[in-house]
Design a protein around this motif. Structure first.
Motif, PDB file in Angstrom:
ATOM      1  N   VAL A   1      -4.487  14.066   4.422  1.00 22.70           N
ATOM      2  CA  VAL A   1      -5.523  14.898   3.639  1.00 22.70           C
ATOM      3  C   VAL A   1      -5.345  15.231   2.128  1.00 22.70           C
ATOM      4  O   VAL A   1      -6.075  15.380   1.427  1.00 22.70           O
ATOM      5  CB  VAL A   1      -5.709  16.183   4.853  1.00 22.70           C
ATOM      6  N   TYR A   2      -3.871  15.654   2.097  1.00 27.18           N
ATOM      7  CA  TYR A   2      -3.665  16.135   0.845  1.00 27.18           C
ATOM      8  C   TYR A   2      -3.811  15.002  -0.355  1.00 27.18           C
ATOM      9  O   TYR A   2      -4.421  15.284  -1.685  1.00 27.18           O
ATOM     10  CB  TYR A   2      -2.296  16.658   0.606  1.00 27.18           C
ATOM     11  N   VAL A   3      -3.978  13.801  -0.055  1.00 28.81           N
ATOM     12  CA  VAL A   3      -4.288  12.714  -1.079  1.00 28.81           C
ATOM     13  C   VAL A   3      -5.659  12.926  -1.511  1.00 28.81           C
ATOM     14  O   VAL A   3      -5.792  12.851  -3.052  1.00 28.81           O
ATOM     15  CB  VAL A   3      -4.041  11.183  -0.337  1.00 28.81           C
ATOM     16  N   TYR A   4      -6.773  13.064  -0.851  1.00 29.18           N
ATOM     17  CA  TYR A   4      -8.002  13.296  -1.209  1.00 29.18           C
ATOM     18  C   TYR A   4      -8.227  14.711  -2.195  1.00 29.18           C
ATOM     19  O   TYR A   4      -8.871  14.692  -3.125  1.00 29.18           O
ATOM     20  CB  TYR A   4      -9.163  13.506   0.081  1.00 29.18           C
ATOM     21  N   THR A   5      -7.570  15.647  -1.723  1.00 28.97           N
ATOM     22  CA  THR A   5      -7.353  16.872  -2.570  1.00 28.97           C
ATOM     23  C   THR A   5      -6.880  16.747  -3.808  1.00 28.97           C
ATOM     24  O   THR A   5      -7.417  17.362  -4.818  1.00 28.97           O
ATOM     25  CB  THR A   5      -6.530  18.030  -1.786  1.00 28.97           C
ATOM     26  N   ARG A   6      -5.724  15.842  -4.015  1.00 29.50           N
ATOM     27  CA  ARG A   6      -4.989  15.618  -5.089  1.00 29.50           C
ATOM     28  C   ARG A   6      -5.929  14.768  -6.090  1.00 29.50           C
ATOM     29  O   ARG A   6      -5.555  14.551  -7.432  1.00 29.50           O
ATOM     30  CB  ARG A   6      -3.665  15.166  -5.244  1.00 29.50           C
ATOM     31  N   THR A   7      -6.768  14.031  -5.830  1.00 29.16           N
ATOM     32  CA  THR A   7      -7.568  13.103  -6.445  1.00 29.16           C
ATOM     33  C   THR A   7      -8.741  13.800  -7.134  1.00 29.16           C
ATOM     34  O   THR A   7      -9.334  13.267  -7.943  1.00 29.16           O
ATOM     35  CB  THR A   7      -7.815  11.809  -5.821  1.00 29.16           C
TER      36      THR A   7
ATOM     37  N   ALA B   1      -0.063  10.609 -11.023  1.00 24.79           N
ATOM     38  CA  ALA B   1      -0.188  10.590  -9.561  1.00 24.79           C
ATOM     39  C   ALA B   1      -1.505  10.411  -9.164  1.00 24.79           C
ATOM     40  O   ALA B   1      -1.595   9.688  -8.209  1.00 24.79           O
ATOM     41  CB  ALA B   1       0.156  12.102  -9.352  1.00 24.79           C
ATOM     42  N   LYS B   2      -2.840  10.817  -9.887  1.00 26.03           N
ATOM     43  CA  LYS B   2      -3.958  10.365  -9.446  1.00 26.03           C
ATOM     44  C   LYS B   2      -4.296   9.063  -9.368  1.00 26.03           C
ATOM     45  O   LYS B   2      -4.924   8.572  -8.472  1.00 26.03           O
ATOM     46  CB  LYS B   2      -4.981  11.428 -10.282  1.00 26.03           C
ATOM     47  N   GLN B   3      -3.974   8.487 -10.295  1.00 24.14           N
ATOM     48  CA  GLN B   3      -4.136   7.193 -10.567  1.00 24.14           C
ATOM     49  C   GLN B   3      -3.448   6.365  -9.400  1.00 24.14           C
ATOM     50  O   GLN B   3      -3.990   5.306  -8.856  1.00 24.14           O
ATOM     51  CB  GLN B   3      -3.294   6.517 -11.711  1.00 24.14           C
ATOM     52  N   HIS B   4      -2.295   6.502  -8.928  1.00 20.32           N
ATOM     53  CA  HIS B   4      -1.806   5.886  -7.943  1.00 20.32           C
ATOM     54  C   HIS B   4      -2.150   6.386  -6.609  1.00 20.32           C
ATOM     55  O   HIS B   4      -2.324   5.488  -5.500  1.00 20.32           O
ATOM     56  CB  HIS B   4      -0.255   6.016  -7.966  1.00 20.32           C
ATOM     57  N   TYR B   5      -2.650   7.402  -6.428  1.00 20.97           N
ATOM     58  CA  TYR B   5      -3.347   7.906  -5.086  1.00 20.97           C
ATOM     59  C   TYR B   5      -4.677   7.142  -5.110  1.00 20.97           C
ATOM     60  O   TYR B   5      -5.012   6.655  -3.852  1.00 20.97           O
ATOM     61  CB  TYR B   5      -3.749   9.475  -5.182  1.00 20.97           C
TER      62      TYR B   5
ATOM     63  N   THR C   1       0.804  -1.343   0.007  1.00 18.16           N
ATOM     64  CA  THR C   1      -0.014   0.054  -0.021  1.00 18.16           C
ATOM     65  C   THR C   1       0.841   1.250  -0.032  1.00 18.16           C
ATOM     66  O   THR C   1       0.517   2.178  -0.825  1.00 18.16           O
ATOM     67  CB  THR C   1      -1.103  -0.028   1.158  1.00 18.16           C
ATOM     68  N   VAL C   2       1.708   1.518   0.939  1.00 15.47           N
ATOM     69  CA  VAL C   2       2.789   2.607   0.994  1.00 15.47           C
ATOM     70  C   VAL C   2       3.278   3.157  -0.118  1.00 15.47           C
ATOM     71  O   VAL C   2       3.543   4.198  -0.283  1.00 15.47           O
ATOM     72  CB  VAL C   2       3.340   2.657   2.380  1.00 15.47           C
ATOM     73  N   THR C   3       3.752   2.060  -1.004  1.00 19.15           N
ATOM     74  CA  THR C   3       4.535   2.228  -2.175  1.00 19.15           C
ATOM     75  C   THR C   3       3.796   3.164  -3.000  1.00 19.15           C
ATOM     76  O   THR C   3       4.147   4.038  -3.714  1.00 19.15           O
ATOM     77  CB  THR C   3       5.035   1.032  -2.782  1.00 19.15           C
ATOM     78  N   TYR C   4       2.377   2.740  -3.240  1.00 17.66           N
ATOM     79  CA  TYR C   4       1.709   3.601  -4.136  1.00 17.66           C
ATOM     80  C   TYR C   4       1.496   4.866  -3.760  1.00 17.66           C
ATOM     81  O   TYR C   4       1.537   6.095  -4.696  1.00 17.66           O
ATOM     82  CB  TYR C   4       0.331   2.925  -4.333  1.00 17.66           C
ATOM     83  N   LEU C   5       1.362   5.224  -2.582  1.00 17.04           N
ATOM     84  CA  LEU C   5       1.599   6.773  -1.913  1.00 17.04           C
ATOM     85  C   LEU C   5       2.862   7.232  -2.322  1.00 17.04           C
ATOM     86  O   LEU C   5       2.716   8.548  -2.989  1.00 17.04           O
ATOM     87  CB  LEU C   5       1.116   6.424  -0.335  1.00 17.04           C
ATOM     88  N   ASN C   6       3.899   6.757  -1.905  1.00 17.04           N
ATOM     89  CA  ASN C   6       5.364   7.285  -2.301  1.00 17.04           C
ATOM     90  C   ASN C   6       5.318   7.542  -3.658  1.00 17.04           C
ATOM     91  O   ASN C   6       5.787   8.737  -4.371  1.00 17.04           O
ATOM     92  CB  ASN C   6       6.290   6.566  -2.084  1.00 17.04           C
ATOM     93  N   LEU C   7       4.904   6.596  -4.579  1.00 14.92           N
ATOM     94  CA  LEU C   7       5.027   6.852  -6.179  1.00 14.92           C
ATOM     95  C   LEU C   7       4.215   7.887  -6.418  1.00 14.92           C
ATOM     96  O   LEU C   7       4.507   8.622  -7.532  1.00 14.92           O
ATOM     97  CB  LEU C   7       4.462   5.296  -6.846  1.00 14.92           C
ATOM     98  N   ALA C   8       2.940   8.045  -6.055  1.00 15.74           N
ATOM     99  CA  ALA C   8       2.066   8.947  -6.386  1.00 15.74           C
ATOM    100  C   ALA C   8       2.832  10.448  -5.905  1.00 15.74           C
ATOM    101  O   ALA C   8       2.707  11.398  -6.752  1.00 15.74           O
ATOM    102  CB  ALA C   8       0.926   8.846  -5.698  1.00 15.74           C
TER     103      ALA C   8
END
Length: 285
Positions: free
Chosen positions: A278-284, A255-259, A236-243
């Motif tokens: 929180v920024y993950v939801y903003t960026r998607t 980035a959105k795809q991986h978030y 899981t965490v790798t997708y966040l770092n890659l995004a």
């Protein structure tokens, strides 16, 4: 003997040497020229002054070294002196000056800053200079508390060979932005050969990629993270770092795809969604 006029240094950017706990000049005595007369070598502020026997000379103005302390003089060979210095986080180095009609910078040594390596004096590189002091481009010697600013002082093979395990490498990549900058595509083949990705070291791989992306080295971070996902697709965490890496280089669709994949895995694996930044939801959106 040493003829370094002030006008030579007016063309050079401000040269400064800051010594913490350095209250008085260092004075050492050697027979540099082997004439059976004592030669006096004085280090004070950013100046080294040499007295050959009874002949007083001008001073060598040292290259720019900032945020360093514990500089000291050492005799090495006839007509040669060495200035050792050290800084925070176990940073070591030395500049060698050689006298032959005038003063030359012979070479500069930079030692591995690894804090946890068994041998803390592993030398990454000796950079041979062999130029008159008056002709030196002092930008070459700019040093800060993280190490040499010039990437030419790093040997990519030395980086990999100096580390016994990935945890030590991660520690220094996090602490030394310059080291992270030089951990580039040239380093990767040696890195992957020495440390093949496995279940045992996947956490360290991810941490190293995280350190690289935090220090601006997105390209190599992306390559490592992509490799992790290809072998461990549910990490899981790798997708966040890659995004985050893709976002940092402006590739927002990737980035959105991986978030989204990260959020999906957090849900399917029933992980605490409060841990999603929180920024993950903003960026998607």
């Amino acid at each position: 003997m040493i003829k370094l006029k002030n006008k030579v240094f007016k063309t050079v950017s401000a040269i400064c040497l800051s010594f913490a706990g350095f209250l008085s000049a260092q004075v050492n005595y050697y027979d540099l020229d082997h004439d059976n007369l004592q030669d006096e070598v004085t280090l004070e502020s950013n100046l080294v002054t040499i007295h050959f026997g009874n002949k007083k000379t001008d001073s060598i103005e040292l290259p720019e070294i900032t945020a360093l302390s514990n500089a000291r003089i050492q005799y090495s060979n006839p007509y040669e002196i060495m200035i050792h210095y050290s800084g925070d986080r176990v940073l070591y180095g030395a500049v060698n000056f050689l006298y032959k009609k005038s003063w030359y910078v012979k070479n500069v040594n930079f030692y591995n800053p690894c804090q946890e390596c068994e041998d803390q004096n592993i030398k990454i590189l000796t950079k041979n200079i062999n130029l008159p002091v008056k002709n030196i481009n002092y930008a070459t010697f700019e040093i800060d508390s993280k190490g040499f600013k010039s990437l030419n002082f790093f040997d990519h093979e030395g980086i990999i060979q100096s580390y016994g395990n990935l945890k030590k490498l991660y520690t220094d990549l996090s602490a030394y932005p310059l080291l992270a900058d030089y951990f580039n595509e040239t380093v990767l083949p040696d890195f992957k050969k020495k440390y093949p990705l496995s279940q045992k070291n996947v956490d360290d791989y991810n941490n190293i990629a995280f350190a690289l992306l935090n220090n601006g080295n997105q390209k190599v971070a992306i390559e490592l993270l992509t490799q992790i996902i290809s072998k461990f697709p549910n990490r899981t965490v790798t997708y966040l770092n890659l995004a985050d890496s893709y976002w940092n280089i402006g590739e927002k669709d990737k980035a959105k795809q991986h978030y989204n994949k990260y959020i999906s895995l957090m849900k399917s694996q029933k992980k605490d969604l409060r841990k999603v930044p929180v920024y993950v939801y903003t960026r998607t959106k």
